[in-house]
Design an enzyme around this catalytic site. Sequence first.
Site, PDB file in Angstrom:
ATOM      1  N   ASN A 184       0.801  -1.250  -0.093  1.00 24.66           N
ATOM      2  CA  ASN A 184      -0.077   0.051  -0.021  1.00 24.66           C
ATOM      3  C   ASN A 184       0.886   1.055  -0.178  1.00 24.66           C
ATOM      4  OD1 ASN A 184      -2.214   1.518   0.419  1.00 24.66           O
ATOM      5  ND2 ASN A 184      -1.802   1.831   2.453  1.00 24.66           N
ATOM      6  N   SER A 216       5.022   6.652   2.602  1.00 24.73           N
ATOM      7  CA  SER A 216       5.541   5.471   2.871  1.00 24.73           C
ATOM      8  C   SER A 216       4.872   4.428   1.896  1.00 24.73           C
ATOM      9  CB  SER A 216       5.308   5.101   4.153  1.00 24.73           C
ATOM     10  OG  SER A 216       5.644   6.185   5.173  1.00 24.73           O
ATOM     11  N   HIS A 260       0.743   5.033   1.364  1.00 19.45           N
ATOM     12  CA  HIS A 260      -0.018   5.826   2.336  1.00 19.45           C
ATOM     13  C   HIS A 260       0.824   7.239   2.369  1.00 19.45           C
ATOM     14  CE1 HIS A 260      -2.321   6.763   5.749  1.00 19.45           C
ATOM     15  NE2 HIS A 260      -1.327   7.169   6.435  1.00 19.45           N
ATOM     16  N   ASP A 297      -2.722   0.598   7.929  1.00 16.96           N
ATOM     17  CA  ASP A 297      -1.326   1.370   7.537  1.00 16.96           C
ATOM     18  C   ASP A 297      -0.343   0.941   8.390  1.00 16.96           C
ATOM     19  OD1 ASP A 297      -2.894   2.732   5.778  1.00 16.96           O
ATOM     20  OD2 ASP A 297      -3.622   3.901   7.087  1.00 16.96           O
TER      21      ASP A 297
HETATM   22  C1  GRF Z   1      -2.404   8.764  -2.763  1.00 20.43           C
HETATM   23  O1  GRF Z   1      -1.887  10.136  -1.886  1.00 20.43           O
HETATM   24  C2  GRF Z   1      -1.881   7.735  -1.888  1.00 20.43           C
HETATM   25  O2  GRF Z   1      -0.686   7.969  -1.052  1.00 20.43           O
HETATM   26  C3  GRF Z   1      -3.159   7.638  -1.074  1.00 20.43           C
HETATM   27  O3  GRF Z   1      -4.152   7.877  -1.762  1.00 20.43           O
HETATM   28  C4  GRF Z   1      -3.663   8.738  -2.831  1.00 20.43           C
HETATM   29  C5  GRF Z   1      -4.077   8.053  -4.135  1.00 20.43           C
HETATM   30  O4  GRF Z   1      -3.789   8.882  -5.308  1.00 20.43           O
HETATM   31  N1  GRF Z   1      -3.186   6.220  -0.652  1.00 20.43           N
HETATM   32  P1  GRF Z   1      -3.876   8.644  -6.635  1.00 20.43           P
HETATM   33  O5  GRF Z   1      -5.447   7.997  -6.654  1.00 20.43           O
HETATM   34  O6  GRF Z   1      -3.016   7.546  -7.108  1.00 20.43           O
HETATM   35  O7  GRF Z   1      -4.051   9.813  -7.544  1.00 20.43           O
END
Ligand code: GRF
Length: 213
Positions: A106, A135, A108, A144
């Site tokens: 994932n 991360s 995050h 997370d």
């Molecule tokens: C990103 O900021 C990611 O870190 C978080 O959700 C957002 C997704 O953005 N988990 P995108 O849909 O890839 O533009």
Amino acid sequence: MRVVVLASGRGSNLEALIEAQRCGELPIRIVGVLSDKATARALDLARNHDIAAIHIDPRTFADRAAFDAALFSRITELEPELIVLAGFMRILTPQAIQPWLGRIINIHPSLLPLYPGLHTHRRALEAGDSRHGASVHFVTAELDGGPVIARTVIDVLADDSEESLALRLLAKEHHLLCSCVGLIASGQIGWSDGAATSNDPALTLPLQIDDEF
Ligand code: GRF
């Protein structure tokens, strides 16, 4: 490496992976994109690149476990070696994750273990942090909370808003995610006994990956 991506919205991280695959920068094949949102741009991106685009509507299931069972049944059909959560906004049940431990990551938007959950940019600003970041971690039953593979770090500027911070971080996220997928695809980063591992003694985990993609 066969990769499935789960995304609920904009899909810019998916887009970075698609581009890296297209350019031959990553030894991966994205074999499917699944979303809980019919209108997710991520699904459009997948369709535009001839990748299977699958919407599964949570409202048609009795509970979270039933949704997850359907979701992972579709994922299993695609035979992925790695599942990437890239902006997937649903919490997965531990039962669904268990068979895939070590094969789900994932991204995050915080310097984990700081700020699991939502509104990470706001929380970093409210805490007066001078540094913020994102991360990539292996997914476990703890939200997370799985072992961190790598982080990217940015400075918080005096006049930053939630939006400016999020935007500046996003470009770095793309590089971070592509780098981590590359490290896993090449076998440099793996999973053993509930921990992220590296077979390269020069790599100390978690890594810090800071270049722009
Ligand atoms: C990103 O900021 C990611 O870190 C978080 O959700 C957002 C997704 O953005 N988990 P995108 O849909 O890839 O533009």
